[in-house]
Structure formats: structure tokens, C-alpha cells
Design an enzyme around this catalytic site. Structure first.
Site, short mmCIF file in Angstrom:
data_model
loop_
_atom_site.label_atom_id
_atom_site.label_comp_id
_atom_site.label_asym_id
_atom_site.label_seq_id
_atom_site.Cartn_x
_atom_site.Cartn_y
_atom_site.Cartn_z
N GLY A 30 0.82 -1.20 0.00
CA GLY A 30 0.00 0.00 0.00
C GLY A 30 0.85 1.25 0.00
CG ASP A 31 0.41 3.97 2.30
OD1 ASP A 31 -0.74 4.37 2.02
OD2 ASP A 31 0.71 3.52 3.42
CD GLU A 32 1.51 0.06 -3.21
OE1 GLU A 32 0.50 0.79 -3.07
OE2 GLU A 32 1.52 -1.14 -2.89
CE LYS A 34 -3.23 1.83 -3.49
NZ LYS A 34 -2.12 1.90 -2.52
N GLY A 35 -2.94 6.94 -5.67
CA GLY A 35 -3.78 8.12 -5.83
C GLY A 35 -3.22 9.07 -6.87
CB ALA A 57 -7.90 3.52 0.95
N GLY A 58 -5.86 5.71 2.14
CA GLY A 58 -5.61 7.15 2.15
C GLY A 58 -4.82 7.46 0.90
CG HIS A 59 -5.88 6.47 -2.40
ND1 HIS A 59 -6.80 5.82 -3.18
CD2 HIS A 59 -5.30 5.49 -1.64
CE1 HIS A 59 -6.78 4.52 -2.91
NE2 HIS A 59 -5.89 4.30 -1.97
NE ARG A 162 -24.22 -16.80 4.57
CZ ARG A 162 -24.20 -18.13 4.56
NH1 ARG A 162 -24.74 -18.78 3.56
NH2 ARG A 162 -23.65 -18.80 5.54
CD GLN A 232 -6.86 -1.27 1.46
OE1 GLN A 232 -7.67 -1.87 0.78
NE2 GLN A 232 -7.15 -0.12 2.03
CB THR A 309 -3.42 5.76 11.13
OG1 THR A 309 -2.32 5.24 10.38
CG2 THR A 309 -4.65 4.91 10.87
N PRO A 312 4.01 6.52 11.59
CG PRO A 312 5.76 6.47 13.13
CD PRO A 312 4.28 6.58 13.02
CG ASP A 341 11.06 12.38 -5.62
OD1 ASP A 341 10.30 11.50 -6.05
OD2 ASP A 341 10.80 13.07 -4.61
P1 GDP Z 1 -1.58 5.55 -2.12
O1 GDP Z 1 -2.25 5.09 -0.89
O2 GDP Z 1 -0.97 4.45 -2.90
O3 GDP Z 1 -2.43 6.45 -2.97
O4 GDP Z 1 -0.34 6.44 -1.63
P2 GDP Z 1 -0.38 7.60 -0.51
O5 GDP Z 1 -1.05 8.79 -1.10
O6 GDP Z 1 -0.91 7.08 0.77
O7 GDP Z 1 1.16 7.82 -0.27
C1 GDP Z 1 2.01 8.28 -1.25
C2 GDP Z 1 2.59 9.63 -0.79
O8 GDP Z 1 3.69 9.96 -1.60
C3 GDP Z 1 1.61 10.78 -0.93
O9 GDP Z 1 1.88 11.71 0.09
C4 GDP Z 1 1.94 11.38 -2.28
O10 GDP Z 1 1.64 12.76 -2.38
C5 GDP Z 1 3.43 11.16 -2.34
N1 GDP Z 1 3.98 10.91 -3.68
C6 GDP Z 1 3.42 10.28 -4.73
N2 GDP Z 1 4.30 10.16 -5.75
C7 GDP Z 1 5.44 10.74 -5.32
C8 GDP Z 1 6.73 10.92 -5.90
O11 GDP Z 1 7.01 10.50 -7.02
N3 GDP Z 1 7.68 11.55 -5.14
C9 GDP Z 1 7.42 12.01 -3.89
N4 GDP Z 1 8.41 12.60 -3.22
N5 GDP Z 1 6.21 11.86 -3.31
C10 GDP Z 1 5.24 11.22 -4.01
P1 IMO Z 2 -3.79 2.62 0.79
O1 IMO Z 2 -4.98 2.43 -0.11
C1 IMO Z 2 -1.12 0.94 3.81
C2 IMO Z 2 -2.89 -1.97 6.59
C3 IMO Z 2 -3.00 -1.58 8.04
C4 IMO Z 2 -2.85 -2.93 8.69
C5 IMO Z 2 -3.58 -3.86 7.74
C6 IMO Z 2 -5.01 -4.19 8.14
O2 IMO Z 2 -3.63 4.01 1.30
O3 IMO Z 2 -2.57 2.04 0.17
P2 IMO Z 2 -7.25 -2.77 8.10
O4 IMO Z 2 -7.64 -1.48 8.77
O5 IMO Z 2 -7.37 -2.74 6.63
O6 IMO Z 2 -7.97 -3.96 8.69
O7 IMO Z 2 -5.70 -2.99 8.47
O8 IMO Z 2 -3.59 -3.21 6.48
N1 IMO Z 2 -3.52 -1.03 5.62
C7 IMO Z 2 -2.84 -0.21 4.83
N2 IMO Z 2 -1.51 0.05 4.75
N3 IMO Z 2 -1.99 1.57 2.98
C8 IMO Z 2 -3.31 1.30 3.02
O9 IMO Z 2 -4.18 1.77 2.11
C9 IMO Z 2 -3.79 0.41 4.01
N4 IMO Z 2 -5.02 -0.04 4.34
C10 IMO Z 2 -4.83 -0.93 5.32
O10 IMO Z 2 -1.98 -0.69 8.41
O11 IMO Z 2 -1.50 -3.32 8.69
MG MG Z 3 -2.22 5.45 1.16
#
Ligand code: GDP
Ligand code: IMO
Ligand code: MG
Length: 435
Positions: A30-32, A34-35, A57-59, A162, A232, A309, A312, A341
Site C-alpha cells: 500500500g501507499d505506493e 496509487k492516488g 485507504a488514504g490516497h 450474510r 491497499q 492514521t 510512521p 526522487d
Molecule cells: P496511495 O495510498 O498508494 O495512494 O499512496 P499515498 O497517497 O498514501 O502515499 C504516497 C505519498 O507519496 C503521498 O503523500 C503522495 O503525495 C506522495 N507521492 C506520490 N508520488 C510521489 C513521488 O514520485 N515523489 C514524492 N516525493 N512523493 C510522491
Molecule cells: P492505501 O490504499 C497501507 C494496513 C493496516 C494494517 C492492515 C489491516 O492508502 O494504500 P485494516 O484497517 O485494513 O484492517 O488494516 O492493512 N492497511 C494499509 N496500509 N496503505 C493502506 O491503504 C492500508 N489499508 C490498510 O496498516 O497493517
Molecule cells: Mg495510502
């Protein structure tokens, strides 16, 4: 090629096929980013559909000076011309969704029923799901998952058992009352309050509620361009991830069919979003995790704190074993590489190519979590570029070592890298293939 149309020359002349449905999946934990990627690609799309997960999720999407944090609303919402769809596979906390709509309105993004569609059969998160989530976590003692505490697991559990409440139930007081009374975890004293609150949510959400599968299939038939946005990542998938340290849904590409109500043959491309290093929030094994200066550097430079959340994020090197697995499980056809970067200041960059395990050296992801937990990464070391790439807009502008890093990943995985992201802003994007 990443075109919206495929042209084939045959004995009957030139045939045009609509290449209209792309799935976007996270390839790590997650947090790659995607948003950001969904937002970039959404510019040329007609629909963006979320197919699973909830407000765990947090995008984050950054446009100019503005930062938008999305939890339930698909990351195409910033374009007026895009219809955002919350599919049946998503679990919806209606209070959170309404807050998100209101927050976006304060930021100048006004959402009406033409721009947002919500599945009538998506399941609803109740207050009892949130409290069960935290109670279950505290009972886990040694084996905490580190959930987001949003009630995701208990809501999906009720769906499969169900006994869940669905969006359509919010639109009819009698049916909602009956569902709540039959609910195995509702306490009698709470029912009246929940009934009143959720009936109110239903009133506000009613204009958005439709049969989203019908809508999406009609859109596909008329050649509309569609992104299915996963939340995720692959390693958090309840079937294919590091069980039990996973979420309670299937983020992988195959789940887009179930969570949106489309047939598998409708999907044309699967785009994997990969961060140039690895992070993980919550508990569970993470072989390439770093603890010292490298971890601190990545966390600080990459702002690796949870969008949902604020926790870190754990940080470490890129893991090609995990990525090879993600390519296979999702059928990935393209990779968008993000946060390159963040590696700017490093003298050398490590990349994990295999693991040493008690059973010997392996290059494929081991399904046995005990083996994965004990896996010792085997690293290749690549030279860093030690310069600022955040303003590069062409692949050729990148320093040689940065280009080599990108090509190395692509070669090992055997997948094209179609986009490289060098900053959080929309503008900080290098397109390697025409989108
Ligand atoms: P998601 O959950 O996959 O959508 O990813 P998140 O939004 O939770 O986390 C990615 C974080 O990295 C966000 O704060 C974005 O603004 C930031 N981000 C995305 N692409 C880049 C990038 O290429 N470089 C940097 N420095 N930040 C990025
Ligand atoms: P995005 O879409 C990173 C993790 C939680 C926990 C596990 C289970 O922003 O990539 P849950 O509340 O889903 O039952 O928690 O999954 N987790 C994520 N980690 N990015 C997310 O979403 C996540 N959504 C859930 O930290 O380890
Ligand atoms: Mg995220």
C-alpha cells in the site's frame, strides 16, 4: 503500447478495438502512490471506479498548491468530466463519506449526483464495526495486525456471514430497522440512535445510489474509458498477502471484476504502481526493512507517515521477490514507478533479488509466513545519482544512474515501466509511453 485503442490489420481491413478498462493496483504494502497515478491517468478517462477496501485507504493527490486526501472517493474526482464510482466491493462508512464530500466542497470540488455514483449493494460500516476492530486488536496481544481501526475487518466479516447492512437498506427505514434488529453484534440500547443516524445518512446519499455494475457495463459497451482503482496493495491481499497481517479484502486486479460487477474479459490492462523502495504500515514481516540511518532518511525524505492514521511507515529497500510475485498474481502489463526522487541523496541503493532462508536460497515469494519472516534478503548494490531529479520531465533528463535503476527493475521483472514519478505534484511526472 498504452493507447486507448488497439488497431489490428486483418484480411478484412483495419479493426479498431476499444482498450478501455485499466486496473490500477499497488504492488507492495500500500501507499505506493496509487492516488497520484490514478489522478494523472484519469485526465483522459470517463470513469474511475473503486472496487474494494474502505476508508482504511488514504490516497493523496497534489495539484499545484492544493493537497487532496481521499479515503473513499475515487481519485478521479478532481476532473469535472470524470464520473467517480464506488463499487459494490467497497465497504462504506457513510459518515466518513459525507465528511469527505463536505471537505472536498470546502476545497472547491463540488460533487453532485452526476459525478459520484454509489453501489446500492455495497456494505455499510456501522459504529459497532469500529469498536469491534479496536477490541479485537487489543485482544490479539502478541499478534496485533496494526489495523487502521476503521471497522473494515468486522464489516467484511458480517458481509461474508450474510448479516451485513447494505447501502440500499439505508434508503428504507423499515428495512434498516429490521436489519439492525437482526444484527448479531448490535446492542438493543444502541439501535434507535444508529437507526436515526443511518437513516439520515441514507437521505443524503440517496441521490448517488445506483446499480453501478449496470452503469459500468453500459459505459464499457459504449467505448468509455475506465480506470478501476485498487486500494491497499498485493501484499495486504487477504488471500495472496502476508496472512494474517493483511487487510480483509482483495486489492489484487482479479477482485476488480467482483468489486465492480464486470466480466474478466473486459479488462484490457493491469497497471502496477511500485514505489522505488518499500514501506509498510502496521505489523507483519518485511524482509528488506531498515532500522538505522537509511530508514530515517527514507521516512523523512519520502514523508512516510500514514495518510489515514499518521503512523510512521516502516521503510526499507526495494524487494524484487515481492514485485515478481505481484506481477504474477495481478497479471501486470505496465509499471508506474513512483518516488524515485526520494532516493536522490543516496550513494548506493540496494535492491533485493532473492532470500536466504532455512530451506536455502529462493527467488520466488514463499507462501509460508514462517519462511518469509526468517528470509534474509540477498542484495544487489547499484550506484546512486546523488542529484536532484524532482524537476526532470523527460526520461533523457535523468542522470545515467537513475535511468539505469529504472531499466534494471524493468529488465528483472520483464515488464515495461510506462511512467516515472519524481515528486508528489501532478507536474512531477515522466511519461515513458504515450498515455
Ligand atoms: P496511495 O495510498 O498508494 O495512494 O499512496 P499515498 O497517497 O498514501 O502515499 C504516497 C505519498 O507519496 C503521498 O503523500 C503522495 O503525495 C506522495 N507521492 C506520490 N508520488 C510521489 C513521488 O514520485 N515523489 C514524492 N516525493 N512523493 C510522491
Ligand atoms: P492505501 O490504499 C497501507 C494496513 C493496516 C494494517 C492492515 C489491516 O492508502 O494504500 P485494516 O484497517 O485494513 O484492517 O488494516 O492493512 N492497511 C494499509 N496500509 N496503505 C493502506 O491503504 C492500508 N489499508 C490498510 O496498516 O497493517
Ligand atoms: Mg495510502
Amino acid at each position: 503500447m498504452w493507447n486507448t485503442h488497439l488497431q489490428l490489420t486483418t484480411q478484412w481491413g483495419i479493426l479498431n478495438y476499444a482498450m478501455s478498462v485499466k486496473v490500477i493496483v499497488g504492488t507492495q504494502w500500500g501507499d505506493e502512490g496509487k492516488g497520484k497515478i490514478t489522478d494523472i491517468l484519469a485526465e483522459k478517462m470517463d470513469y474511475v471506479v473503486r472496487y474494494q477496501g474502505g476508508n482504511n485507504a488514504g490516497h493523496t493527490v497534489v495539484v499545484g498548491e492544493s493537497t487532496f486526501k481521499l479515503h473513499l472517493i475515487p481519485s478521479g474526482i478532481l476532473y469535472q468530466s470524470v464520473v467517480s464510482v464506488i463499487g459494490n466491493g467497497v465497504v462504506i462508512d457513510p459518515g466518513v463519506l459525507l465528511n469527505e464530500i463536505d471537505t472536498l466542497a470546502q476545497q472547491g470540488i463540488h460533487i453532485d449526483a452526476n459525478r459520484l455514483k454509489i453501489s446500492s449493494i455495497a456494505h455499510v460500516i456501522l459504529p459497532v464495526h469500529r469498536s469491534m476492530d479496536s477490541q479485537q486488536e487489543s485482544r490479539r496481544r502478541e499478534e496485533k495486525i496494526g489495523t487502521t481501526g476503521r471497522g473494515i475487518g468486522p464489516c467484511y466479516t458480517d458481509k461474508v456471514s450474510r448479516v451485513g447492512v447494505r447501502v440500499m437498506d439505508l434508503l428504507c427505514n423499515d428495512r434498516l430497522a429490521s436489519r439492525l434488529k437482526k444484527h448479531p453484534h448490535m446492542v438493543d440500547e444502541d439501535i434507535d440512535q444508529v437507526l436515526a443516524d443511518y437513516a439520515d445518512f441514507g437521505k443524503r446519499l440517496a441521490p448517488f445510489v445506483v446499480d453501478t455494475s449496470l452503469l459500468i457495463n453500459q459505459a464499457i459497451s459504449s467505448g468509455k474509458r475506465i480506470i478501476m482503482e485498487g486500494a491497499q496493495g498485493t501484499m495486504l491481499d487477504v488471500d495472496h498477502g502476508t496472512y494474517p497481517f493483511v487487510t480483509s479484502s482483495n486489492p489484487i486486479s482479479g477482485a476488480a471484476c467482483i468489486g465492480a460487477g464486470i466480466g474478466p474479459h473486459k479488462i484490457d490492462q493491469v497497471i502496477g504502481v511500485t514505489k522505488a523502495y518499500s514501506t509498510r504500515v502496521g505489523e507483519g514481516p518485511f524482509p528488506t526493512e531498515e532500522f538505522g540511518d537509511v530508514s530515517e532518511y527514507l521516512r523523512t525524505k519520502g514523508c512516510e507517515f500514514g495518510t489515514t492514521t499518521s503512523r510512521p511507515r516502516r521503510c526499507g529497500w526495494l524487494d524484487l521477490v515481492v514485485l515478481r510475485y505481484a506481477v504474477r498474481i495481478n497479471g501486470i502489463t505496465e509499471i508506474c514507478l513512483t518516488k524515485l526522487d526520494v532516493l536522490d541523496d543516496l550513494k548506493t541503493i540496494k535492491v533485493c533479488t532473492g532470500y536466504d532462508t532455512p530451506n536455502g536460497r529462493i527467488e520466488e515469494f514463499p507462501l509460508d509466513l514462517d519462511v518469509f519472516s526468517e528470509a534474509k534478503p540477498i542484495y544487489d548494490e547499484l550506484p546512486g545519482w546523488e542529484s536532484d531529479i524532482s524537476q526532470c520531465t523527460n526520461f533523457d533528463d535523468l542522470p545515467l544512474n537513475a535511468k539505469s535503476y529504472v531499466k534494471y527493475i524493468s529488465n528483472v521483472l520483464g515488464v515495461h515501466i510506462s511512467l516515472v514519478s519524481v515528486g508528489s505534484n501532478r507536474k512531477q511526472t515522466i511519461h515513458l509511453l504515450q498515455h
